[in-house]
Design an enzyme around this catalytic site. Sequence first.
Site, short mmCIF file in Angstrom:
data_model
loop_
_atom_site.label_atom_id
_atom_site.label_comp_id
_atom_site.label_asym_id
_atom_site.label_seq_id
_atom_site.Cartn_x
_atom_site.Cartn_y
_atom_site.Cartn_z
CB CYS A 1 -4.53 -5.03 -8.77
SG CYS A 1 -5.16 -3.37 -9.03
CG HIS B 1 -3.20 -4.55 -4.26
ND1 HIS B 1 -2.36 -4.82 -5.32
CD2 HIS B 1 -3.98 -3.52 -4.65
CE1 HIS B 1 -2.62 -3.98 -6.30
NE2 HIS B 1 -3.60 -3.18 -5.92
CD GLU C 1 -0.04 -7.21 -3.91
OE1 GLU C 1 -0.96 -8.04 -3.78
OE2 GLU C 1 -0.07 -6.29 -4.75
#
Lengths: 188, 312
Positions: free
Chosen positions: A77, A167, A169
């Site tokens: 991102c 994302h 994560e």
Amino acid sequence: MKIGVLALQGAVAEHANAIEAVGARAVIVKNADDLAKLDALILPGGESTAMRRLIDYYELLEPLRTFASRKPVFGTCAGLILLAETIEGEAAHIGAMGITAHRNAFGRQVDSFETTLPIKEVSDAFPAVFIRAPKIVAVQDGVDVLATHNGEIVCARDRHLLACSFHPELTDDLALMRYFVEMVEAYQ
Amino acid sequence: MLMRMNMLAFHKQGDVFMSIITGSEVVKRGMALMQKGGVIMDVVNAEQAKIAEAAGAVAVMALERVPSDIRAAGGVARMADPRIVEEVMKAVSIPVMAKARIGHIVEARVLESLGVDYIDESEVLTPADEEYHLLKNTYTVPFVCGCRNLGEAARRIGEGAAMLRTKGEPGTGNIVEAVRHLRQVNAEVRAIVAMNEDEMMTAAKNFGAPYEVLLEIKRLGRLPVVNFAAGGVATPADAALMMELGADGVFVGSGIFKAENPEKFARAIVQATTHYKDYALIAEVSKEIGTPMKGIDIGQLAASERMQERGW
């Protein structure tokens, strides 16, 4: 294997957890000295404009450019924006990766979304969370497009550099992190 | 827990149709995760928003008046003029937040329709409802809410807040209440994490907290959403103190644009927040930045003047 996470601001702990979950060591990076002895670096999600200000306050830009010219880097991102060689409407930051980025390409926060994407060589169905996400509007020769969403490029690899608009994560799926770790191993 | 999200569309990926979902918990809470370690600054116009962005703010809060001016003006404080919100949204590429009155369903819907990135259901404004907060999980836009203790924090999460901020006492430039509230919330979170499971229903009763939210806190070992500190941050050292005490980031209201030199204060507070354990650096960035906003002793505020009492 030691993988750093640039920790100026953003989803640092989430990346560090994912790094540890795939069996590598996570190192928090706040200063240029922290880059020494790392095998690779992750530029996390966050606010790229704020990160750039903090990069400038501590003269981190040149050390980051040198690092990205020599060792694997994965940008998610905001990290994608920091890595891009060209950014529509503004000057590049680290500028190491042969892609052109377009900021906030999918709209404002109310347009942020989650979906499932196939990622080449990584996953048939990867959970992808897009938050005020950028997209890749062009890639240079030799850059491998790994994933698209509605025809827009959202994940790509340029030699030892990896970037995605979404994302990983924020999900429990470690497939993309494992892919990056394999990139780092192959690079060593 | 009740959850709403919007199935926006399907897109075809090979032979399979994939769903696209907006307004989900992951997307709302995730947005706040991207703000972690950063400073969110109150601004009242485009010019201030640009100063905040240039200094390294991770977001701006578009307001008609900063809290210290709201205090000075008295009367009813409402949602900002939509023109100011739009002006700020046009001026910067970082996220823009705006405040709605507690329980004011329509102000919140209006801000959502303007496309703000986050709504603060805020005790800084005069409450519209003295009994009920907004049911925030019925909106696509995410919400941040204030809290002074675990009960308030967990109730707001139960209503769908995707981010919290400890309340402090807005517009005072006095960090004491912010410290009190952050310590209180974190001590109570630690108590929940250490608790046996058979004690948790009674804890839910005693804290006035939804049981399911407490279970989530216990499972995660922390609050399930990002928690910033707010209400009294006036100096770089104040911001670093809140990070030291476990805040995920800081809101600075009057502390930037009521300081003698807003640009310098904004830059210094951003740096002190990132490097909150680097005391030599905090000393360096605190030099010659001018005087901070004038503060108010909490003891001089009548109970009716304390914004932190608002919210239920």
